[in-house]
Design a protein around this motif. Structure first.
Motif, PDB file in Angstrom:
ATOM      1  N   ASP A 115      33.462  38.782  45.281  1.00  4.95           N
ATOM      2  CA  ASP A 115      34.568  38.439  46.183  1.00  4.95           C
ATOM      3  C   ASP A 115      34.218  38.700  47.636  1.00  4.95           C
ATOM      4  O   ASP A 115      34.894  38.199  48.537  1.00  4.95           O
ATOM      5  CB  ASP A 115      35.812  39.261  45.816  1.00  4.95           C
ATOM      6  CG  ASP A 115      36.397  38.810  44.501  1.00  4.95           C
ATOM      7  OD1 ASP A 115      35.899  37.805  43.979  1.00  4.95           O
ATOM      8  OD2 ASP A 115      37.323  39.458  44.001  1.00  4.95           O
ATOM      9  N   GLU A 158      38.319  43.531  40.899  1.00  8.64           N
ATOM     10  CA  GLU A 158      37.592  42.962  42.027  1.00  8.64           C
ATOM     11  C   GLU A 158      36.104  43.079  41.758  1.00  8.64           C
ATOM     12  O   GLU A 158      35.621  44.119  41.343  1.00  8.64           O
ATOM     13  CB  GLU A 158      37.951  43.735  43.278  1.00  8.64           C
ATOM     14  CG  GLU A 158      37.275  43.191  44.487  1.00  8.64           C
ATOM     15  CD  GLU A 158      38.247  43.109  45.633  1.00  8.64           C
ATOM     16  OE1 GLU A 158      38.529  44.144  46.199  1.00  8.64           O
ATOM     17  OE2 GLU A 158      38.714  42.010  45.947  1.00  8.64           O
ATOM     18  N   THR A 171      40.053  39.465  49.940  1.00 10.12           N
ATOM     19  CA  THR A 171      39.737  40.573  49.043  1.00 10.12           C
ATOM     20  C   THR A 171      40.939  41.486  48.898  1.00 10.12           C
ATOM     21  O   THR A 171      41.824  41.512  49.750  1.00 10.12           O
ATOM     22  CB  THR A 171      38.565  41.393  49.595  1.00 10.12           C
ATOM     23  OG1 THR A 171      38.935  41.900  50.864  1.00 10.12           O
ATOM     24  CG2 THR A 171      37.339  40.539  49.744  1.00 10.12           C
TER      25      THR A 171
END
Lengths: 124, 423
Positions: free
Chosen positions: A8, A4, B180
């Motif tokens: 994002d 990640e 996410t």
């Protein structure tokens, strides 16, 4: 699970910016069309149920909450640790749950003792 | 009080309106259209279908409704549409607006009152518009000695933080602003800002009642933050992911988590009531004790924005409840695979899955919102020591009971990868 990046999370910032874009013009419009009469100084006094306000607005007072705050700091961190364990539960061996149960036991004993003392002394 | 001028003539009034429209048309033609053209030349336009979009083609497509469809279709895949329209701000604000009206009528019917009646012909349906116009036309009074920048910034921060929570909630498969991996934790992180904003606003007001109310908001949030986080932990244990879309997918593959974790759902519901400062936990705005709590010095549109923010937050928490416990958008298919519309063929815009998902998600969210409004009609406010006692002694223990239930379900081979109830 893919890695990640901070990028994002930028849509959250877009959404925050859209909230700003939606609410700032409303305040400006309200400022433009609403009346602004400044002749009465009493109007701008802080609300105190019709009396003339006395003393400071931002006073200090005893809130008797300090011990709860301390417990919050400890148990908030504990719950986030539990999240790290709960997310990885499918990929770790079953034996790894035992230390977590021990950890919970220690935390609960401490919390129960703190709440017991609180109830006995009647300070909060 | 508004009065008509002495020489008011309706014909002159209509005439002035017509002149206004004429001027607007002239200005749009001479300034607006060239400006749009200049802007379109400088922004990169995406290819539509198999042709490259130019400003000329764009304007010809705009005037023909059937050729606008591909442009709208293209727009619906962009971030802008997600942020501004569907899972984002407009959808949330629309649901918030409906909630405000429904709350007033619903509570009125429960208490054998009538509720708003006069604005609009049917059941006072335009009451919200009337209220909005009233709020926007009222003077905003900043109390003397207030911290002015903070006083003006706090309502704006409140609304945009509520919008940022909405950004993380998936409303249909693929329709989420920020998808996410740690969605649930991000929701908790953003929710933690609200008591700070309340406290900042209370401090900026330079008044005693708002200050007490702001401190109460902080206490309440701290007492209910831990049961709130722990009740969602059992959901994470069952689904094995923090991504909200992943949580919904794992519920579609097995069953809704409320059947396995009813106690967690109850704890989550109670703590979200406390987080939203709704009755019976509305101590920060207790109107019979401390005037209006931290909202005492608000007036006009500042009050309006704070209300909008709190109702958007209500939508966000109800939607989070639906995502965590009620299976998100899961539901039986009610839409046909294709649709035919008579005048303009909007078939390319139609997506059976997304339409069905949106319908079920909205219905479930409204059900949960009604459940959150219900205590306001039937329950009194509770005392602050009972509130703290509930938060610290009872809810945490209840949340832990369901964590062990979830663990038993996983280790008993009932849920989780390769479990009995996983389809």
């Amino acid at each position: 699970m893919a890695g990640e990046t901070a990028a994002d999370f930028t849509p959250i910032l877009y959404m925050l910016g859209f909230g700003l874009l939606a609410s700032v013009p409303v305040l400006i419009l309200s400022r433009l069309i609403s009346p602004r009469r400044r002749y009465n100084p009493v109007k701008f006094l802080p609300m105190e149920c019709g009396q003339m306000p006395t003393g400071e607005g931002r006073s200090h007072f005893m809130m008797q909450y300090y011990a709860y705050i301390l417990m919050f700091v400890v148990f908030d961190v504990m719950s986030i640790f539990l999240y790290a364990w709960g997310t990885a539960l499918f990929s770790i061996p079953r034996v790894a749950t035992l230390p977590i149960i021990g950890f919970l036991g220690i935390m609960f004993a401490a919390m129960g003792y703190a709440l017991y003392l609180a109830g006995r002394k009647g300070i909060w | 009080m508004a009065t008509y001028p002495q020489n008011f003539r309706f014909g002159e009034f209509v005439g002035s309106l017509i002149w206004l429209i004429l001027w607007i048309l002239i200005i749009v033609t001479l300034v607006g259209l060239p400006l749009i053209f200049i802007v379109l030349f400088y922004i990169p336009l995406p290819p539509i279908g198999n042709q490259v979009l130019t400003p000329y083609l764009f304007l010809t497509m705009m005037v023909d409704p059937s050729r606008t469809i591909p442009i709208i279709h293209q727009l619906m895949t962009t971030d802008l549409f997600r942020v501004a329209m569907f899972p984002g701000f407009t959808y949330a604000a629309l649901i918030a607006a409906v909630t405000i009206f429904v709350e007033r009528k619903f509570l009125a019917k429960m208490q054998l009152r009538i509720g708003p009646l006069y604005a609009g012909k049917i059941e006072g349906i335009f009451q919200l518009i009337a209220d909005g116009l009233k709020l926007i036309a009222k003077e905003i009074i900043v109390p003397s000695g207030a911290d002015k920048p903070m006083f003006w910034a706090a309502p704006i921060m409140f609304v945009s933080t509520a919008a940022a929570v909405v950004a993380l909630i998936p409303a249909a498969p693929g329709y989420v602003v920020a998808d996410t991996d740690v969605g649930l934790l991000a929701v908790f992180a953003i929710l933690g800002f609200f008591p700070l904003i309340a406290l900042l606003f209370a401090w900026a007001s330079n008044s005693k009642y708002p200050f007490i109310g702001g401190l109460r908001a902080l206490h309440q949030m701290i007492a209910f933050e831990i049961p709130f986080i722990l009740s969602a932990l059992s959901v994470v244990i069952l689904s094995g992911t923090l991504n909200l879309t992943g949580i919904v997918d794992s519920q579609i593959q097995s069953y809704w988590f409320i059947f396995f974790l009813p106690i967690s759902a109850f704890v989550f519901y109670i703590s979200s009531l406390a987080e939203l400062e709704r009755i019976p936990f509305d101590l920060p705005e207790a109107e019979s004790e401390i005037v209006a709590g931290w909202l005492t010095e608000t007036s006009g549109m500042i009050y309006g924005l704070l209300q909008l923010g709190s109702y958007v937050k209500t939508y966000a928490l109800a939607a989070l409840f639906v995502v965590l416990f009620l299976g998100g958008w899961a539901g039986p298919m009610v839409f046909p695979p294709q649709i035919q519309t008579p005048i303009i063929n909007i078939a390319p815009l139609y997506d059976q899955q997304a339409a069905n998902a949106t319908l079920w998600f909205t219905l479930k969210t409204f059900g949960v919102i009604m459940l959150m409004l219900l205590p306001r009609g039937i329950s009194p406010r509770i005392r602050i020591d009972i509130l703290l006692h509930t938060g610290w002694y009872k809810l945490i223990v209840l949340a832990f009971i369901n964590i062990f239930v979830a663990l038993a379900l996983i280790y008993g081979g009932i849920l989780g990868p390769g479990g009995l109830l996983v389809r």
